[in-house]
Design a protein around this motif. Structure first.
Motif, PDB file in Angstrom:
ATOM      1  N   SER B  45       0.835  -1.207   0.000  1.00  0.00           N
ATOM      2  CA  SER B  45       0.000   0.000   0.000  1.00  0.00           C
ATOM      3  C   SER B  45       0.863   1.248   0.000  1.00  0.00           C
ATOM      4  O   SER B  45       0.578   2.209  -0.727  1.00  0.00           O
ATOM      5  N   ASP B 165      -5.761  -0.864  -4.930  1.00  0.00           N
ATOM      6  CA  ASP B 165      -5.141  -1.341  -3.684  1.00  0.00           C
ATOM      7  C   ASP B 165      -6.047  -2.369  -3.028  1.00  0.00           C
ATOM      8  O   ASP B 165      -7.027  -2.013  -2.385  1.00  0.00           O
ATOM      9  N   GLU B 166      -5.732  -3.635  -3.194  1.00  0.00           N
ATOM     10  CA  GLU B 166      -6.528  -4.726  -2.626  1.00  0.00           C
ATOM     11  C   GLU B 166      -8.011  -4.554  -2.970  1.00  0.00           C
ATOM     12  O   GLU B 166      -8.875  -4.731  -2.121  1.00  0.00           O
TER      13      GLU B 166
END
Ligand SMILES: Nc1ncnc2c1ncn2[C@@H]1O[C@H](COP(=O)(O)OP(=O)(O)O)[C@@H](O)[C@H]1O
Ligand SMILES: [Mg+2]
Lengths: 259, 334
Positions: B45, B165-166
């Motif tokens: 991240s 991001d994820e």
């Protein structure tokens, strides 16, 4: 029938220098004016308290080190000290302290209008803290998303932070309004009008017990009305909750008022 | 093209500096779907947030089409950010706005208003397959639908780059596949460069063309997905590519424990997840286990790593497992 009720009222509240009948006559003359004075001084005081307190609350959040628009540390510290200081002065004393200010701003330090000044002085730091609390609830992820999209700090404040916190801001506004309403009742001490003065100057000082109770009951009713209205509006405008999930709402922000 | 050059990021914390990223260098070419994988805490991240400067690197350069973001002024940076969109694990939609208003938001802040923005938003709702949700609020949507709205919002500014991001980590497997397919589709049809951050290799397999393996803030290997998957060159790579393999590397067994399975899941997942979740490798010294109806019974002797911290981690992990009991074996003689 009417006579019967009057007898009961006399038995309960009479006995002083004035009969209940005389007190009712007095109320008929004065009550509407008193309600009006209470409402307009509360509305005006709340308005000015927000004019100062809302931007201040925004600054307290946005200006932090990891806020959307960091401001110099000393400035932030100074603001926090001012807010804490004003919040720690008891209202009765604050009323006396701002007398010179009222003279400068209004030319007088007594009367209903003049009583608005200490109310604003006491309420704006309280409002700033309420606003601060509401804005702190905002989801960091959403602020980050806005930043990633290329929002300017001003856009983040006006298009994200404030609108997203609207329900909480309304709840805070309700708290502020009610607090100011009840503190306004104290301003009878410096010649302010309204239901507070009715209760203190007539009800208490002149032993018109019936008037005292009427004034207090009206204050209670007003508070109930505004609380319900605020709660309803806040829930109504909150798009995060479905009708079913309403019962599991977050608790309201702190309710400790002005001191 | 995204070029990260010698990026480092240090977080000063109460107990010393935390080196979240160390000398990260990678290049993402236009049209790539670039995966960055690593375990939780690897710095993924932080790395992706360096690409749009949500996180300012402590050192190094972030070049987008040759322009150095770190050298930009506030105004220019904001303008550049409008061409880099981002979607998140938690969707991060504006909860007090309708879906339509969420999608028009990036246009609104860029000064595109009114009917033009509305028309584009409706088109985008079509693209993400939710044409009937214009007036719904995010709270009324499922996770997958929220991510679709977030994707539509991300596309509204006609970005060159999409950072994820994820983005699928909060979704169930089927929804994950649908969302990944949508992202792949967007990449192909609109030519948008995609950077995918994930801890799941399955996500990389599904959509990525290239991959970088990140471990403790270091890039361990980079390459095409085929290269890295068919022959991971580093331990970190092997750990991610073959998470289910039982670690057989011999470790010095300073202390030995016996664990007993009392009918929980079988033993391989325990040893494997020990390696994945704690990064601790234990040595199987002996085992006497049986599977009965898919449930494990029996005992196993494990050699713990020499490093006391690692050993403690392993013990804590084993103790936290249901249906597994553990005792120390003091007089083990290999
Ligand atoms: N703002 C921060 N302050 C201090 N440490 C941080 C901060 N952000 C991330 N970290 C640390 O940096 C490391 C990498 O975090 P992160 O990039 O979120 O990892 P990942 O996304 O791969 O799980 C972690 O050890 C995390 O605790
Ligand atoms: Mg992460």
């Amino acid at each position: 029938m009417g006579e019967f009720i009057m007898n009961i009222l006399e038995a309960l509240f009479g006995g002083g220098k004035t009969t209940v009948a005389q007190q009712i006559a007095y109320l008929q003359m004065d009550l509407l004016k008193d309600i009006w004075e209470t409402l307009y001084s509360t509305v005006l005081a709340t308005l000015f308290a927000y004019v100062i307190g809302l931007p201040l609350g925004v600054i307290l959040v946005a200006g932090e080190r990891d806020g959307v628009r960091p401001l110099p540390r000393p400035l932030m510290q100074a603001l926090n000290i001012i807010v804490n200081l004003l919040r720690s002065i008891p209202f009765l004393i604050l009323m006396i302290l701002v007398i010179p200010l009222s003279r400068v701003l209004l030319g007088t330090s007594v009367g209903t209008v003049a009583s608005i000044i200490p109310l604003v002085a006491a309420a704006f730091p309280f409002v700033a803290r309420l606003v601060e609390g509401s804005l702190r609830e905002s989801d960091r992820g959403v602020l980050e998303a806005a930043q990633a999209m290329g929002c300017t700090p001003a856009q983040i404040i006006f298009k994200v932070m404030l609108p997203e916190a609207l329900p909480s801001l309304i709840t805070g506004f309700t708290t502020a309004f009610i607090t100011i309403l009840s503190y306004g009742a104290m301003s009878a001490a410096i010649g302010g009008g309204g239901l507070g003065s009715l209760a203190i100057n007539n009800g208490y000082q002149r032993r018109m017990t019936f008037i005292l109770y009427v004034a207090v009951i009206l204050l209670v009713i007003l508070v109930q009305i505004f609380q319900s209205l605020g709660g309803w509006l806040s829930a109504r405008l909150d798009r995060r909750i479905n009708r079913a999930a309403k019962k599991t709402r977050r608790p309201r922000p702190e309710k400790t008022g002005i001191h | 093209m995204i070029e990260l050059k010698h990026i480092s990021k240090v977080f000063p914390t109460a107990d010393g500096d935390l080196h979240a990223l160390t000398d990260v260098t990678l290049t993402v070419n236009d049209g790539d779907v670039y995966g960055i994988v690593g375990m939780s805490g690897a710095g993924k991240s932080t790395l992706v947030r360096c690409i749009n400067l949500l996180e300012r690197p402590t050192g190094g350069q972030v070049l987008i089409d040759g322009a150095d973001l770190c050298a930009m002024g506030e105004k220019e940076l904001i303008r550049t950010r409008r061409s880099i969109s981002m979607i998140f694990q938690q969707f991060n939609l504006l909860m007090q706005r309708t879906c339509l208003k969420n999608i028009t938001f990036p246009m609104e802040i860029a000064g595109v208003k009114g009917e033009a923005a509305r028309k584009r938003a409706l088109e985008l709702l079509d693209v993400v397959g939710l044409p009937d949700k214009a007036d719904a609020y995010p709270a009324q949507l499922s996770g997958g639908q929220k991510q679709r709205i977030a994707i539509a919002r991300a596309l509204a500014s006609n970005p060159k780059i999409l950072l994820c991001d994820e983005a699928t980590s909060a979704l169930d497997p089927k929804t994950t596949r649908d969302i990944l397919r949508l992202i792949k589709d967007i990449n192909r049809r609109l030519g948008i460069t995609v950077v995918v951050i994930t801890h799941e290799m399955a996500v990389v397999e599904e959509i990525c063309t290239h991959v970088a393996i990140l471990d403790h803030g270091h890039v361990m290997e980079t390459g095409t997905v085929e290269e890295v998957f068919s022959n991971p060159k580093t331990e970190a790579g092997r750990r991610l590519v073959y998470p289910d393999r039982v670690v057989i590397d011999q470790l010095p067994a300073a202390n030995v424990i016996r664990i007993a399975f009392n009918g929980g899941s079988s033993y391989e997942p325990l040893i494997a997840s020990l390696a994945i979740d704690c990064g601790v490798k234990v040595n199987i010294l002996g085992a006497d286990t049986r599977n009965i109806d898919g449930r494990a019974f029996g005992t196993m002797l494990l050699g713990l790593p020499a490093d006391p911290a690692e050993a403690a981690k392993a013990v804590a992990y084993i103790k936290s497992q249901p249906d597994v009991t553990m005792e120390e074996v003091r007089d083990y003689h290999g």
